[in-house]
Design a protein around this motif. Structure first.
Motif: not given
Length: 826
Positions: A567-570, A648-653
């Motif tokens: 849920w972080g932004t990159v 972009a929004l991170v869904a999974v790391v």
């Protein structure tokens, strides 16, 4: 008013550097773009030899003389240092304030580890520089229904504990309230004939009171505690793409970074086994438990996979020491939503964001009833069966009823059948016969019953074609993995090795190593009791706290931090460069259409961009730059850069991959940067609620009853400006009907004023007013002792940047990192 590039600035604090006083409030000294060593000093030879940590504070700000709004201001590292020994990250914390100095910032970084659950009150009275204590202090007692119950805490090497002085009331000078964090180096338990001890590092740098020493009427003030390791911080770093990206999957060279410098040492560990037996006489034919593994290839758009499993072993009563619950995985365990056991089948359901379009296997692991069964010692030991290592759980009932019943287990990593409770070694079980040998213990005689998994000796003799096991190394160097094992058919030795990615290949052997889990497939059955493997473990040695002022024991996970989060932004971006030789009016250059950012810089890094397009004009849609001058006054050579990018929004790391919530809008080539974004929010100078009160006694947490006077902030609002307002709580404390003192929560008293004149206290760092209150706003009716409170919010937010230099020889003589600050006009 239009916001331009020139209005977005990153300001320096009052003091840069490494001293305890570094940091502080925002100044009007802006970081000059393109100039080296503006935020961090140059890296010295000592830094490279010894390693270094540098912390710097800065203020991204909207710098206009009005109250324009920069929507969703954000900052990120758009270009990492080129030196592989140097890393840079942003440390985000709600605790960071404008007034914070270096000591405050270090305390924020160390806030991830705090004192936790109590081990023992009334701990020993430690002497200055003491580094050990008796294991007797790990025993504690409680009274229940008139009976005393004892509990023994086990501390393992590597466990971090806190030793603190705690009591209520005013602090006593002889015994100041302090907490010491330390790591257990060795720990031995006490027995009837031997007094155990715990040794820790570093030694405690202060003395603590003895258990019977009274402090403010309290005793037992020295406490031993476990620690809580949950970091409230968010770390923002940058990595590069290891493959071109145009969809949701983004492959990066790392998703973690080292906050602390570390020395990596390598220790070879040869001759490891995956079965029982040891130098203490364990039977080499005793075996650990091995999972049965089934796989299915992924199908794009399919998220449920059914496996036929008539042989699933179950333990509904929890009789044995290990879990028999099946597990599933697909690329990583966090892409599996559930594993559901049916009648003769198991369903593995993936999460909605699982990357099923990638050709990979869904894997199911479980214990098979074809191989294993649960044995209870109340029954006769079955013929041609043997116990498996690590599965035994038992219960002990002492003949002396003063001692409560205890559960017993094998200790993790031991393969000799020794059974312990929380206090001492009680018995040893023979894996091959199931026989129990009791030991003489301080609590007297006892009865022991146990349960464990058994397997057929003939099955073991027939060999296996698959195996999975955990490496005996926490941080393995994968390309040092080498194994040998005997084939059942001809007792010939076959071997295999792994590469840097954990891919195992050899004569009739294939497999993978993922997160320390080895999974192997053998063409012909092998005797797993003969399997031996070598592996080299890498150990991180962290610097002592006194070198950098940061305690490594107060930073979770030994300083390895996540630089991306769900849920972080990159920000993804790629910049390409081209030289401009002999610039002339009318000359044109092609760039990529739709480039997000375009600039021309000179040899000193100075930008030629101006709001009036004095030197060049950019046609973003056509992908064209037209020169409007010959660049007089600037220093050649000149470089034209154009940057494509998006958020972009991170869904999974995953370990080396980010899965985004949506497809990328364009393709990014290999080596593009992917940066975690720190979102600052809307940046605008403004004033919070205005409150008046009859009295104020230096209590910033409470308001009082309304005053007689009232500030007319509706018709005459308090005026602030983006270029001068600060983040501060203010109080105007009236000393008469018209005079008052102006006090800031952090700044203290800054000025005096009256209701007859406009009040505009000067910010000495900007030489402009903090705020302006017009005389007409005051009205009348004020009395001495009454107060007026309000908050000002700046159009700037403090940001903490951290640079880590690992020890080593660097070939890089000139290096830089790029910090990007952006937002949108309102």
């Amino acid at each position: 008013m239009t916001i331009t590039r020139n209005d977005l600035k990153v300001f320096k604090p009052e003091l840069l550097g490494s001293s305890d006083e570094a940091g502080g409030l925002r100044t009007k000294n802006a970081i000059e773009s393109g100039k080296l060593n503006e935020l961090f000093s140059a890296i010295s030879d000592i830094d490279h030899a010894q390693s270094a940590i540098d912390i710097a504070k800065c203020y991204p700000a909207l710098d206009t003389n009005n109250t324009s709004t920069l929507l969703d201001g954000h900052i990120f590292i758009s270009e990492p240092p080129s030196d592989p020994l140097v890393s840079l990250m942003l440390v985000e914390s709600d605790l960071l304030t404008d007034a914070d100095r270096m000591t405050d910032m270090k305390e924020i970084i160390e806030s991830g580890v705090t004192s936790g659950r109590l081990i023992r009150d009334g701990g020993p009275g430690f002497l200055l520089n003491q580094n050990s204590f008796s294991a007797d202090y790990l025993q504690s007692s409680t009274l229940f229904n008139g009976r005393e119950y004892w509990k023994t805490t086990t501390l393992s090497p590597g466990t971090v504990i806190a030793i603190s002085v705690e009591y209520s009331g005013n602090e006593v000078g002889e015994w100041p309230r302090k907490t010491h964090f330390c790591k257990v180096v060795s720990a031995t338990a006490s027995t009837a004939s031997h007094s155990g001890g715990v040794r820790f590092e570093p030694a405690i740098p202060f003395a603590t009171p003895d258990p019977n020493q009274g402090v403010n009427g309290e005793s037992r003030c020295t406490k031993l505690r476990f620690v809580n390791a949950v970091s409230p911080l968010v770390f923002h770093g940058v990595a590069r793409l290891t493959a071109a990206a145009s969809a949701k999957s983004v492959a990066v060279d790392s998703t973690k970074a080292s906050l602390l410098p570390a020395i990596i040492t390598e220790v070879p560990k040869p001759g490891n086994t995956i079965t029982g037996g040891s130098e203490d006489g364990g039977d080499l034919t005793a075996s650990q438990v091995f999972d049965k593994t089934l796989t299915q290839p992924s199908i794009e758009g399919t998220f449920s996979y059914v496996f036929t499993t008539p042989d699933v072993l179950d333990d509904p009563d929890g009789l044995i020491a290990i879990s028999l619950l099946p597990t599933g995985s697909f690329r990583s365990s966090n892409q599996v939503q559930s594993v559901t056991i049916g009648v003769g089948n198991i369903t593995v359901t993936l999460t909605s964001f699982a990357h099923t379009h990638i050709n990979d296997n869904i894997t199911l692991r479980y214990k098979s009833s074809y191989r294993y069964a649960i044995y209870q010692s109340s029954a006769a030991f079955p013929s041609e069966k043997q116990l498996t290592v690590g599965t035994i759980k038992g219960a002990v009932v002492f003949d002396d009823s003063n001692y409560p019943s205890q559960e017993v287990y094998e200790r993790a990593g031991e393969t000799t059948g020794k059974l312990y409770d929380g206090v001492e070694l009680l018995a040893t079980v023979d894996y091959i016969t199931g026989d129990i040998t009791k030991h003489n213990v301080s609590r007297g005689t006892f009865t022991l019953t146990y349960a464990g998994l058994v397997e057929s000796s003939s099955v073991v003799a027939a060999g296996d074609t698959t195996v999975s096991f955990q490496l005996s190394a926490n941080e393995p160097k994968l390309n040092t993995f080498y194994l040998q094992v005997e084939r059942i058919s001809d007792r010939a030795i076959v071997s295999a090795s792994a590469d840097n990615n954990g891919v195992v290949t050899g004569a009739g052997i294939s497999g993978t190593i993922t997160n320390g889990l080895v999974e192997l497939l053998f063409t012909n059955a092998v005797d797993l009791t003969t399997l031996r493997y070598d592996i080299t473990e890498q150990y991180r040695q962290l610097p002592p706290a006194e070198i950098y002022g940061l305690n490594p024991l107060r930073i979770p996970n030994e300083g390895i931090v996540d630089i991306y989060r769900q849920w972080g932004t990159v920000a993804l971006q790629h910049t390409q460069y081209q030289p401009i030789s002999a610039p002339a009016v009318g000359q044109s250059k092609n760039i990529r259409a739709g480039a997000r950012f375009t600039d021309i810089t000179d040899a000193n890094g100075a930008s030629l961009w101006t709001p009036t397009d004095e030197h060049f004009t950019v046609n973003k849609e056509a992908g064209m730059v037209t020169l409007n001058s010959d660049f007089s006054g600037f220093t050649a050579p000149f470089v034209l850069s154009d940057t494509i990018g998006e958020l972009a929004l991170v869904a999974v790391v995953n370990d080396a991959e980010l899965l985004l919530s949506n497809e990328l809008t364009q393709e990014y080539p290999i080596n593009s940067t992917v940066a975690s974004v720190q979102i600052l929010g809307d940046l605008q100078a403004r004033v919070g609620p205005v409150r008046d009160m009859t009295a104020w006694s230096n209590n910033w947490a409470l308001d009082g009853a309304p005053a007689t006077g009232n500030l007319n902030s509706v018709d005459f609002p308090i005026e602030v400006s983006n270029d001068t307002a600060v983040n501060e709580e203010w109080v105007l404390l009236f000393t008469s009907e018209s005079a008052f003192r102006c006090i800031g929560q952090r700044l203290g008293q800054i000025a005096t004023g009256d209701t007859i004149n406009d009040f505009a206290p000067i910010n000495p760092l900007t030489n402009s007013p903090f705020f302006i209150i017009r005389a007409a706003a005051f009205g009348g009716g004020w009395s001495a002792g009454e107060a007026l409170r309000f908050e000002t919010i700046a159009s700037a937010q403090p940001v903490m940047a951290l640079r880590t230099v690992q020890a080593g020889h660097s070939q890089v003589t000139t290096d830089k990192a790029v910090l990007s600050f952006r937002g949108n006009e309102s």
